[in-house]
Design a protein around this motif. Sequence first.
Motif, PDB file in Angstrom:
ATOM      1  N   CYS A   1      -8.671   0.300   5.085  1.00 42.47           N
ATOM      2  CA  CYS A   1      -8.443  -0.860   4.628  1.00 42.47           C
ATOM      3  C   CYS A   1      -8.971  -1.912   5.228  1.00 42.47           C
ATOM      4  CB  CYS A   1      -6.646  -0.845   4.899  1.00 42.47           C
ATOM      5  SG  CYS A   1      -5.912   0.430   4.200  1.00 42.47           S
TER       6      CYS A   1
ATOM      7  N   TYR B   1       0.036  10.176   5.649  1.00 45.94           N
ATOM      8  CA  TYR B   1      -0.115   9.983   4.372  1.00 45.94           C
ATOM      9  C   TYR B   1      -1.644   9.880   3.734  1.00 45.94           C
ATOM     10  CZ  TYR B   1       4.672   8.531   4.126  1.00 45.94           C
ATOM     11  OH  TYR B   1       6.026   8.295   4.216  1.00 45.94           O
TER      12      TYR B   1
ATOM     13  N   ASP C   1      -7.279   2.705  -9.596  1.00 47.21           N
ATOM     14  CA  ASP C   1      -7.230   1.677  -8.490  1.00 47.21           C
ATOM     15  C   ASP C   1      -7.191   2.441  -7.367  1.00 47.21           C
ATOM     16  OD1 ASP C   1      -5.606  -1.364  -7.835  1.00 47.21           O
ATOM     17  OD2 ASP C   1      -7.634  -0.417  -7.195  1.00 47.21           O
ATOM     18  N   PHE C   2      -7.965   3.050  -6.411  1.00 47.76           N
ATOM     19  CA  PHE C   2      -7.897   3.880  -5.525  1.00 47.76           C
ATOM     20  C   PHE C   2      -7.248   2.974  -4.328  1.00 47.76           C
ATOM     21  CE2 PHE C   2      -8.700   7.685  -3.212  1.00 47.76           C
ATOM     22  CZ  PHE C   2      -8.620   7.302  -1.921  1.00 47.76           C
ATOM     23  N   SER C   3      -6.133   3.306  -3.813  1.00 47.51           N
ATOM     24  CA  SER C   3      -5.561   2.316  -2.578  1.00 47.51           C
ATOM     25  C   SER C   3      -5.119   3.148  -1.508  1.00 47.51           C
ATOM     26  CB  SER C   3      -4.598   1.290  -3.152  1.00 47.51           C
ATOM     27  OG  SER C   3      -3.361   1.678  -3.197  1.00 47.51           O
TER      28      SER C   3
ATOM     29  N   GLN D   1       1.439   6.210  -6.872  1.00 44.19           N
ATOM     30  CA  GLN D   1       0.322   7.071  -7.655  1.00 44.19           C
ATOM     31  C   GLN D   1       0.499   8.558  -7.527  1.00 44.19           C
ATOM     32  OE1 GLN D   1      -3.219   5.143  -5.865  1.00 44.19           O
ATOM     33  NE2 GLN D   1      -3.244   3.628  -7.281  1.00 44.19           N
TER      34      GLN D   1
ATOM     35  N   CYS E   1       0.875   4.046  -2.772  1.00 42.47           N
ATOM     36  CA  CYS E   1       0.312   5.273  -2.703  1.00 42.47           C
ATOM     37  C   CYS E   1       1.591   6.302  -3.200  1.00 42.47           C
ATOM     38  CB  CYS E   1       0.406   5.401  -1.321  1.00 42.47           C
ATOM     39  SG  CYS E   1       0.556   7.025  -0.682  1.00 42.47           S
TER      40      CYS E   1
ATOM     41  N   ASP F   1      -6.898  -5.015   6.282  1.00 40.87           N
ATOM     42  CA  ASP F   1      -5.788  -5.217   7.289  1.00 40.87           C
ATOM     43  C   ASP F   1      -6.111  -5.961   8.208  1.00 40.87           C
ATOM     44  OD1 ASP F   1      -4.364  -3.534   9.671  1.00 40.87           O
ATOM     45  OD2 ASP F   1      -3.435  -3.085   7.709  1.00 40.87           O
ATOM     46  N   GLU F   2      -5.115  -6.730   8.991  1.00 47.72           N
ATOM     47  CA  GLU F   2      -5.495  -7.689   9.942  1.00 47.72           C
ATOM     48  C   GLU F   2      -5.860  -7.322  11.313  1.00 47.72           C
ATOM     49  OE1 GLU F   2      -1.559  -9.283  10.491  1.00 47.72           O
ATOM     50  OE2 GLU F   2      -0.608  -7.422  10.738  1.00 47.72           O
TER      51      GLU F   2
ATOM     52  N   TYR G   1      -3.045  11.688   0.384  1.00 50.85           N
ATOM     53  CA  TYR G   1      -3.363  11.045  -0.467  1.00 50.85           C
ATOM     54  C   TYR G   1      -4.764  11.318  -0.906  1.00 50.85           C
ATOM     55  CZ  TYR G   1      -4.218   6.752  -3.407  1.00 50.85           C
ATOM     56  OH  TYR G   1      -4.403   5.756  -4.317  1.00 50.85           O
TER      57      TYR G   1
ATOM     58  N   ARG H   1       0.728  -0.937  -0.017  1.00 51.87           N
ATOM     59  CA  ARG H   1      -0.044  -0.008   0.109  1.00 51.87           C
ATOM     60  C   ARG H   1       1.064   1.268   0.099  1.00 51.87           C
ATOM     61  NH1 ARG H   1      -3.678  -2.617   3.957  1.00 51.87           N
ATOM     62  NH2 ARG H   1      -2.584  -1.341   5.330  1.00 51.87           N
TER      63      ARG H   1
ATOM     64  N   PRO I   1      -3.157   4.494   1.615  1.00 54.48           N
ATOM     65  CA  PRO I   1      -2.011   4.236   2.267  1.00 54.48           C
ATOM     66  C   PRO I   1      -2.370   3.770   3.820  1.00 54.48           C
ATOM     67  CG  PRO I   1      -1.630   6.402   2.123  1.00 54.48           C
ATOM     68  CD  PRO I   1      -3.106   5.928   1.490  1.00 54.48           C
ATOM     69  N   CYS I   2      -3.434   3.993   4.370  1.00 58.37           N
ATOM     70  CA  CYS I   2      -3.678   3.750   5.773  1.00 58.37           C
ATOM     71  C   CYS I   2      -2.532   3.923   6.916  1.00 58.37           C
ATOM     72  CB  CYS I   2      -3.983   2.345   5.781  1.00 58.37           C
ATOM     73  SG  CYS I   2      -5.635   1.904   4.927  1.00 58.37           S
ATOM     74  N   LEU I   3      -1.896   5.043   6.525  1.00 57.67           N
ATOM     75  CA  LEU I   3      -0.917   5.674   7.458  1.00 57.67           C
ATOM     76  C   LEU I   3      -1.250   6.969   8.033  1.00 57.67           C
ATOM     77  CD1 LEU I   3       1.985   4.267   5.265  1.00 57.67           C
ATOM     78  CD2 LEU I   3       1.525   3.359   7.488  1.00 57.67           C
TER      79      LEU I   3
ATOM     80  N   LYS J   1      -6.227   3.186   9.754  1.00 60.26           N
ATOM     81  CA  LYS J   1      -6.478   1.869   9.130  1.00 60.26           C
ATOM     82  C   LYS J   1      -7.640   1.706   8.725  1.00 60.26           C
ATOM     83  CE  LYS J   1      -2.209  -0.410  11.067  1.00 60.26           C
ATOM     84  NZ  LYS J   1      -1.228  -0.119   9.936  1.00 60.26           N
TER      85      LYS J   1
END
Lengths: 338, 300
Positions: free
Chosen positions: B157, B47, B38-40, A183, A180, B160-161, B51, A176, B42-44, B154
């Motif tokens: 996502c 960021y 493809d939107f992804s 992109q 990121c 995510d675990e 993003y 990810r 970062p889950c931080l 997170k």
Amino acid sequence: MDKFRMIFQFLQSNQESFMNGICGIMALASAQIYSAFDFNCPCLPSYNLVYGLGILLVPPFILFLLGFVLNNNVSMLAEEWRRPRGQRGKDPAVLRYMFCSMAQRAMIAPVVWVSVTLLDGKCITCAFCTSVPVEALGNASHPSLSQGEMKQVLARIPCKEIYDGQELIANEVAVRYLRCISQALGWCFVLLITTLAFLVRSLRPCFTQAAFLKSRYWSHYIDIERKLFDETCAEHARSFAKVCIQQFFEGMSTDLTAGHCHLPRKAPADAGEAAEKLLGITDRGTMNTALKSWHRCKPPLHLHPPALPSGNGWAGGGQPPAHPPAPQREMAVYYSRV
Amino acid sequence: MDRFRTIFQYFQSNSESVMNGICGLLALASIKIYICFDFSCPCLPWYNMAYGLGIMFVPPVALFLCSLIVNRQSLVMLEEWRRPQGRRKKDLAVIRYMCSSIMQRAIVAPVIWIIVALLDGKCLICAFSSSVDPEKFVGFANTSLAQVRQLLAKVPCKDDELMRNNTSRKAVTRYLRCWSQALGWSVLLILIIAVFLVRWLRPCFNQAALLQAQHWSNYIDIEQKIFEETCCEHSRLFAHKCILHFFKSMRKEIKLHSFSLPEAGEGAEGEEDLLRGITNQDQVNKLLKMWYYEKPPLDV
């Protein structure tokens, strides 16, 4: 000729849209090739960077060159650049204009490839997976590995099936993160290119409009002149061939009439157009002889005026014509029979 | 001449519709790109915001610039703005009219991107998941501040675990999506009302000046197209004359340097004219060589 002119005008008025259409097609082809391409990251420490950056940068270069190759105007530019000066001066501004307009169109497909690659993310993920900041994203409590081993583990990030560093740094987190960054780079690249294109297009009327109009006119002129010259040469070749063949048949007909007494005489004057077009060849044997002669002994590329007796293809010129033409200076023309 | 007239009439009647067509195509392209993208997230923590808001605002700017580049009228307007006055005065009202019509068309695609992004919700969920108030959600209420920021980051996502079995994640997502969609619909409503008002109230304000500006802007556009067409026609005729001169001068040279064959008889056929006195292989080769080595001067 009218038809030619109308088609020509239509193409000319639509040349911009024609070229834009070609650019659009190349851009779509570029995106299609990328989606059809099966990306396979090697997942090995130094190979990843080479592979990733190679896929990012080598195809655009090839597409750029292909853009030039497919453009018909490249040969025109090269010809204008290399021709001897002669009686016509060369204007470097025109050459620059031609080159710039070709380069702009050739740049579109590579830019589309780079944008699509960056927005997709696979190349950057593959190339830079060994540089992921493990301290920030990974588990601090994991026992430290040596540099080499760490790189080995991180290099397998793009290959989920064989990745064994889940305790070090989770695969999804790393992917990810890299995606990121990729992109973000992609959109920044797109923004940069569109800004540049916008600036180039909008600053031109502010600074060099008169010079631009001049260069555009003369570059169009060179293109049209070349096309018209080709057309004129084609017309000339057609007439040349027609007269040559006509003279060949006339020569055949004369020789056969002279050589074979039993052949029917030339059709009377009032027999009509169709009979005239037969050129005195009216049976199979004569036609076969004519065809054989055409194959074995093509007439020389040298037309003579129609008033002269036609001795095309056969030796000697001693045969007096059956109906002498109006008095002219006579020339005896000898042709070898090869 | 008739053909010219038909082509010009086509351009005249369709300049507006060509521009509207391009505007529509770009709007559709904008939606298509958003769907394919493809939107992804970062889950931080930091960021996410960069993003999410980046995807919301950077592509619209690129689309806006693209619309300006693709629209021919923007060049026409710039040329009219920057030209020296000469013997024709410049009318600022016309330039303003052209500018506003270009901007209106250019803004369609970016606005569509923003509205689609808001209605979809992913951008806002990604950007603002760390900014929600954790007290409102049971799963995040009793954790320390630093941890809660990480956890909330997170939320977008779902695989995510940490988030896989978290029920509060869905609550946060629904909450943010609701806000995003409300914002999207509000923006759409405001825009449509604004456009409606502008179109209805425009005839009340200075309609005559508007008609004049519209007429003259159309005129400038057509004048430029006709100028380009005339230049093309002129260069075609110029080239034709130049080539004829070249063939004539070759004929003269051949007559001077070779044994002069008798002139063609009075009843010269049409084919002889087209041959222009070039009647053998050497002469043709010489002509082609001359064409390359010494192009004729641009002086007919």
